[in-house]
Design a protein around this motif. Sequence first.
Motif, mmCIF file in Angstrom:
data_model
loop_
_atom_site.group_PDB
_atom_site.id
_atom_site.type_symbol
_atom_site.label_atom_id
_atom_site.label_comp_id
_atom_site.label_asym_id
_atom_site.label_seq_id
_atom_site.Cartn_x
_atom_site.Cartn_y
_atom_site.Cartn_z
ATOM 1 N N THR A 51 -0.793 4.194 -0.501
ATOM 2 C CA THR A 51 -2.197 3.555 0.232
ATOM 3 C C THR A 51 -2.638 1.750 -0.263
ATOM 4 O O THR A 51 -1.645 1.819 -1.099
ATOM 5 C CB THR A 51 -3.158 4.551 0.265
ATOM 6 O OG1 THR A 51 -4.223 4.180 -1.538
ATOM 7 C CG2 THR A 51 -3.204 5.631 0.314
ATOM 8 N N ASP A 52 -3.728 1.335 0.610
ATOM 9 C CA ASP A 52 -3.637 0.033 0.292
ATOM 10 C C ASP A 52 -4.616 0.288 -1.395
ATOM 11 O O ASP A 52 -4.332 -0.669 -1.719
ATOM 12 C CB ASP A 52 -5.147 -0.655 1.443
ATOM 13 C CG ASP A 52 -3.816 -1.012 2.439
ATOM 14 O OD1 ASP A 52 -2.394 -1.229 2.672
ATOM 15 O OD2 ASP A 52 -4.722 -1.119 3.752
ATOM 16 N N ASP A 53 -5.202 1.411 -1.347
ATOM 17 C CA ASP A 53 -6.167 1.394 -3.512
ATOM 18 C C ASP A 53 -4.430 1.594 -4.306
ATOM 19 O O ASP A 53 -4.921 1.986 -5.530
ATOM 20 C CB ASP A 53 -6.583 2.401 -2.934
ATOM 21 C CG ASP A 53 -8.128 1.606 -1.770
ATOM 22 O OD1 ASP A 53 -8.577 0.739 -1.618
ATOM 23 O OD2 ASP A 53 -8.342 3.223 -1.565
ATOM 24 N N GLY A 54 -3.278 1.665 -3.800
ATOM 25 C CA GLY A 54 -2.666 1.536 -4.821
ATOM 26 C C GLY A 54 -2.590 3.435 -4.874
ATOM 27 O O GLY A 54 -1.645 4.040 -6.349
ATOM 28 N N TYR A 55 -2.536 3.849 -3.996
ATOM 29 C CA TYR A 55 -2.719 5.313 -4.451
ATOM 30 C C TYR A 55 -1.153 6.044 -3.232
ATOM 31 O O TYR A 55 -1.362 5.953 -2.699
ATOM 32 C CB TYR A 55 -3.546 5.991 -3.797
ATOM 33 C CG TYR A 55 -4.814 5.998 -4.824
ATOM 34 C CD1 TYR A 55 -4.861 7.112 -6.328
ATOM 35 C CD2 TYR A 55 -5.633 5.535 -5.390
ATOM 36 C CE1 TYR A 55 -5.714 7.062 -7.658
ATOM 37 C CE2 TYR A 55 -6.328 5.063 -6.027
ATOM 38 C CZ TYR A 55 -6.659 5.809 -7.198
ATOM 39 O OH TYR A 55 -7.867 5.336 -8.225
ATOM 40 N N GLY A 104 -2.189 6.104 -9.403
ATOM 41 C CA GLY A 104 -2.574 5.580 -9.653
ATOM 42 C C GLY A 104 -2.142 3.775 -9.602
ATOM 43 O O GLY A 104 -0.888 3.557 -8.903
ATOM 44 N N ALA A 105 -2.761 2.901 -10.259
ATOM 45 C CA ALA A 105 -2.241 0.935 -9.984
ATOM 46 C C ALA A 105 -1.058 1.282 -10.828
ATOM 47 O O ALA A 105 0.189 0.703 -10.139
ATOM 48 C CB ALA A 105 -3.165 -0.142 -10.419
#
Length: 121
Positions: free
Chosen positions: A32-36, A54-55
Amino acid sequence: MKAIVSFRGYSNHPFKKILKKGFKHVAIAVLTDDGYWIEIDSGIGIPYVTVMGGADFDLNKWYEDRGYITIETTQVKNKKFIFNPFRGNIFIANCVGTVKSILGMDCFCITPYQLYKRLIK
């Protein structure tokens, strides 16, 4: 969108005995764009969705630590859907069809090993 396709040596599929060793099942994860990572795994007969990481989470390493064979690829967006019963996603009811649909692939692959060979081309 970045994706990781993971091939696994186990399955509950009725034809698992005739599938190639190490390629009995396949699942996909998209970033995802959020790094998940969102993993979609249809190995239990329905798509099972898991949010991972996560990141700083290394999903490739996580898969490889479990003995999975992985391929990094990208999702094709806005692809024109072509209904061709000999090439398209008519086999969506299995793990290969699920992965092909998420990637936007239009090819004839019905086993995990056929999909693997197609992705490494």
